[in-house]
Design an enzyme around this catalytic site. Structure first.
Site, short mmCIF file in Angstrom:
data_model
loop_
_atom_site.label_atom_id
_atom_site.label_comp_id
_atom_site.label_asym_id
_atom_site.label_seq_id
_atom_site.Cartn_x
_atom_site.Cartn_y
_atom_site.Cartn_z
N HIS A 39 -5.05 -0.33 -4.94
CA HIS A 39 -4.19 -0.63 -3.81
C HIS A 39 -3.14 0.44 -3.56
O HIS A 39 -2.59 0.52 -2.46
CB HIS A 39 -3.49 -1.98 -4.01
CG HIS A 39 -4.40 -3.15 -3.79
ND1 HIS A 39 -5.24 -3.62 -4.77
CD2 HIS A 39 -4.62 -3.92 -2.70
CE1 HIS A 39 -5.93 -4.65 -4.28
NE2 HIS A 39 -5.59 -4.84 -3.04
N GLY A 40 -2.83 1.22 -4.54
CA GLY A 40 -1.85 2.27 -4.32
C GLY A 40 -1.46 2.94 -5.62
O GLY A 40 -1.63 2.37 -6.71
#
Lengths: 402, 512
Positions: free
Chosen positions: B324-325
């Site tokens: 996600h990041g």
């Protein structure tokens, strides 16, 4: 079966298009943000629609474009509320005057609206109210500030990417909501702006309650969250750079610029003092003075003057009534002065005059004495206004506790 | 270009639809596909044309490798190298800055690297193509032409934020002749699903953003967020994220359906889940599916013993978090969910052994609470902000209670202040909370916890693949049909959402 879907689709398109069209037409007719030239009348005076107040940044950007002022007042809500339209017009009879001040603004926004005005108007004189909090580098512009709406970019080049506010003003939930409110009379007609950007009246507040509410906001947030600094949030700039850009542009365009430090109430300076920001406050004044002097030299012009109305005077130490029914003459709260005082300070600025401790024109010769005097006045104020000082201390203690 | 923008809805989409069916109806199927690929590239390039080259290179590379892998010489080395190259590109664009920052702080080095901008949707198109390569190597793909492959990767409804599609679901659909003939049925079903998603995104999600940002901004300061404000902030964010992301997924599913393409289900009322395992079967389902098939199972899944299964679970979730990041917050979020899943797994075994059963309401409450707790690092900017909010949620930062309760505490004032309890209003730190806002959140909660979801409303018309995964509810009386009442209702939602477009905010999932 396909036929059912076809009929459904046709109904969907017709019904949606009809609703959108009617909504659009209605919003155009009502003009809730006063951007299509509809003028409302209140007590025989031309005013903007009440929705203008809610979309001030859009309204004033468009107002400047439409009215092309020669005299402009800029600054925060203090400058927005603190000047009466009639008295200002009398001072500048025959010239187009506009008040482009914005609530909760920072110095970057002031620069951007100044650039916008210079690009669109035959400006001759500009009066800019300076407030300490505007130079807090971590305070970002409100959500409804949009760069693209302005005629030029921050480098003063024509902005190619213009926002078309038509959609927001004709085809939006906000526009429809305000149109309905205006049409049904449910909106607040007390809090409105005249068509020249001035506030209609300023008889709100002026009691201890309004003072406490305002001070609490400054203590809990404006001055403290995040910690006060002149560096911008990306750490690339200093807020004085924007101030410098305003001066450079004014010199370049030969616009007469008048700065004034707003005459807030002494309790506001007490907030700054008790929050430990006094040194920064003084530095702020010194630095602005330096910049006005520095920037005048390359243009071989006189430095723009800064009138300092902050400090302790008979006005700023006006007694704050502890009885809610009583109202003050000069102040709405510790941040905002009333138009009665605004008219006086405008007279001083225009005539280059001052009263003792009120509106002194800052210079490299007097700055040290001036700041020393304010410091001494503060000590005196704290002794003579123990209850007011304790009010501020209590607010700060509550904040520190939670 | 955002789905929820005037230019997309009123210009781009009608033109692309018209072009596709105008070309397709004349039996120029390949040209119709090329038209869609062109439109998708235009859609992608709208944000930043420079990103296009990265996607095009990735697509050409993977198609070429896929072609080789589908031949007789299946080289494992080629497969591994191509996966490494794909992941290398992803690592460079997404994680390199993160890596250097951490290296600098750990080893006190001073490497100065320019900020690398993350190409939009790189995580999505990289994953889809890795799956394609792996399946090609396994011999599970047919031979697809380049144009169809391009459309599989770039198809604009799902390009930016999923659902993450599988080639097995997509490519065969492009080969159907019926796809190219205008079908009012597909068009209207798609339009309806799109409108429901559009309303969720533009009206329901964006209406919560002020409260979310005020809480999480405050969390990053020295202010100590108190108990109710912390839980309220996390709850608002849970609502915002759900409506935002599931709304986006609905829009993607609806758009694809307008072109006759069915996409997989991505959300299935996740906040109704009674366990964390069930939550992950109904939240971002296509990502869960990908992580299961291409990470958890290759790691050994549950085939290598109980302990190894739990380790695999944890590893999958931490990597899923990092997907996600690039940030410790995402790793922490993944770790927490991994830990919850492990605990749930252990609980299931204990419960089976001891014949234990949780009360349904308690199971739901527990699941929702831990999900809220875990959303904090997902949304917070920093670990400090996360811990601040967590302290608040655990009551360490104290409690603000309603002002009217002060009169009952007047005799014990010092006790309350010693225990960090003040009577200033429970949401004092979030600023003035209006009654209408509270009502709004109650309505949102009602929608999430009690209302059928989009797929359930549309269940008669096969809105997505894998409908069998849907919670079974009998809503046949209120499910969608092409009737007069529904046409008015959907028109109303469409107009409402369109009028809410002035507050355009980007999809939260774009950053992933």
């Amino acid at each position: 079966m396909n036929r059912h879907f076809f009929i459904y689709g046709s109904r969907f398109i017709i019904f949606s298009a009809f609703l959108l069209f009617v909504s659009c037409l209605f919003c155009y007719y009502i003009d809730p943000f006063s951007v299509y030239g509809r003028v409302y009348m209140k007590n025989g005076v031309e005013v903007n629609s009440p929705g203008f107040t809610k979309q001030l940044r859009m309204g004033k950007a468009i107002g400047i474009m439409q009215r092309k002022p020669e005299v402009l007042i800029m600054g925060s809500s203090r400058s927005a509320f603190g000047f009466s339209s009639q008295v200002t017009k009398d001072y500048f009879s025959g010239q187009k005057v506009y008040n482009g001040s914005l609530s909760a603004t920072n110095i970057y926004e002031v620069l951007r609206y100044f650039q916008h005005s210079v690009a669109l108007s035959p400006l001759k004189q500009v009066f800019i109210g300076l407030d300490f909090y505007q130079f807090h580098g971590q305070i970002s512009s409100p959500k409804n500030f949009r760069e693209e709406r302005l005629a030029v970019d921050v480098n003063n080049q024509p902005s190619g990417n213009k926002v078309n506010d038509s959609l927001a003003t004709l085809l939006s939930g906000d526009a429809l909501f305000y149109s309905i409110k205006v049409a049904t009379g449910l909106c607040n007609w007390d809090d409105i702006y005249l068509i020249n950007g001035f506030k209609e009246r300023d008889d709100r507040g002026g009691s201890l309650n309004s003072f406490i509410k305002s001070e609490k906001a400054y203590i809990d947030k404006t001055y403290t969250i995040p910690e006060f600094t002149f560096r911008t949030s990306d750490d690339k700039k200093n807020t004085f750079d924007y101030f410098r850009q305003i001066i450079q542009l004014a010199h370049e365009k030969r616009i007469e610029l008048h700065f004034f430090i707003s005459p807030s109430h002494a309790r506001q300076w007490e907030v700054i003092g008790q929050l430990g920001l006094w040194d920064k406050w003084e530095y702020w004044k010194r630095e602005m003075l330096n910049i006005t002097q520095q920037e005048a030299q390359p243009y071989s012009q006189s430095a723009f003057l800064i009138h300092d109305f902050s400090g302790y005077s008979t006005y700023s130490t006006e007694m704050v009534p502890r009885i809610d029914e009583m109202r003050m003459h000069w102040y709405s709260d510790s941040s905002h002065y009333k138009q009665a005082l605004g008219d006086i300070i405008l007279g001083h600025i225009i005539n280059n005059t001052s009263e003792e401790s009120f509106g002194r024109i800052l210079s490299t010769q007097n700055i040290n004495d001036h700041l020393q005097l304010i410091r001494a006045d503060r000590e005196q104020y704290r002794h003579s206004h123990e209850q007011g000082t304790a009010d501020i201390k209590k607010l700060i203690d509550v904040r520190n506790e939670y | 270009m955002l789905f929820n923008s005037y230019e997309f809805i009123f210009v781009f989409l009608p033109i692309v639809l018209f072009g596709f069916y105008a070309i397709g109806s004349k039996s120029h199927h390949r040209t119709a596909i090329a038209w869609l690929v062109g439109a998708s590239l235009f859609f992608y390039g709208w944000w930043n044309p420079a990103y296009l080259s990265i996607m095009l290179i990735s697509m050409l590379f993977n198609y070429a490798v896929g072609t080789v892998l589908s031949g007789k010489d299946k080289s494992k080395l080629l497969l591994i190298s191509s996966i490494v190259i794909n992941l290398g590109a992803l690592a460079y664009y997404k994680y390199f800055n993160f890596f250097i920052d951490n290296l600098n702080s750990l080893a006190s080095t001073n490497f100065n690297v320019e900020k690398i901008f993350l190409p939009l949707a790189i995580s999505f198109f990289t994953f889809q193509q890795i799956a394609y390569l792996v399946d090609t190597y396994r011999g599970e793909t047919r031979e697809y032409n380049f144009l169809s492959y391009c459309l599989f990767v770039t198809f604009f409804p799902q390009l930016i934020a999923g659902p993450i599609v599988h080639h097995r679901e997509m490519l065969p659909q492009f080969a159907k002749d019926s796809l190219y003939k205008l079908s009012y049925r597909h068009l209207i079903i798609g339009l309806t699903i799109f409108t429901l998603g559009f309303f969720k995104k533009a009206v329901l999600a964006d209406g919560t953003s002020d409260y979310v940002s005020s809480t999480f901004t405050l969390a990053e300061t020295s202010a100590q967020i108190t108990f109710f404000a912390a839980w309220a902030g996390s709850f608002c964010y849970a609502l915002q994220l759900y409506f935002d992301f599931s709304g986006y997924s609905d829009m993607a599913i609806g758009l694809a359906r307008m072109f006759g393409i069915i996409l997989p289900m991505n959300f299935n009322s996740p906040y109704k889940s009674l366990s964390i395992t069930a939550f992950w079967r109904s939240w971002h389902m296509t990502l869960s599916r990908f992580l299961r098939d291409y990470l958890y199972i290759p790691l050994g899944g549950n085939r290598k013993g109980k302990t190894r299964q739990l380790i695999n679970l944890m590893l999958t979730m931490v990597l899923g978090g990092l997907w996600h990041g690039a940030g410790w917050n995402f790793a922490l979020w993944g770790f927490l969910h991994g830990a919850f899943l492990v605990l749930h797994n252990i609980w299931i075994r204990l419960a089976q052994h001891w014949h234990l059963k949780l009360n349904i309401l308690f199971a739901w409450w527990l699941t929702f609470s831990v999900v809220l707790f875990a959303w904090v690092p997902f949304r917070a900017e920093t670990l400090d902000g996360t811990f601040n909010l967590w302290r608040g949620m655990l009551g360490i930062n104290g409690f603000f209670l309603p002002k009217w309760m002060a009169k009952y505490a007047s005799n014990s004032g010092s006790w309350f202040s010693e225990h960090h309890i003040a009577f200033v209003g429970i949401f004092h730190q979030l600023g003035p909370v209006k009654f209408i806002d509270i009502l709004w959140f109650v309505v949102l909660a009602f929608i999430i916890f009690y209302m059928p979801n989009t797929q359930q409303f549309m269940q008669r018309y096969r809105p997505v693949f894998e409908l069998s995964k849907m919670y079974k509810v009998d809503i046949s009386k209120i499910s969608w049909r092409p009737t007069l009442a529904w046409s008015f209702m959907i028109s109303f939602l469409f107009v409402y959402a369109t009028l809410s477009l002035t507050r355009i905010s980007e999809f939260l999932y774009f950053q992933f």
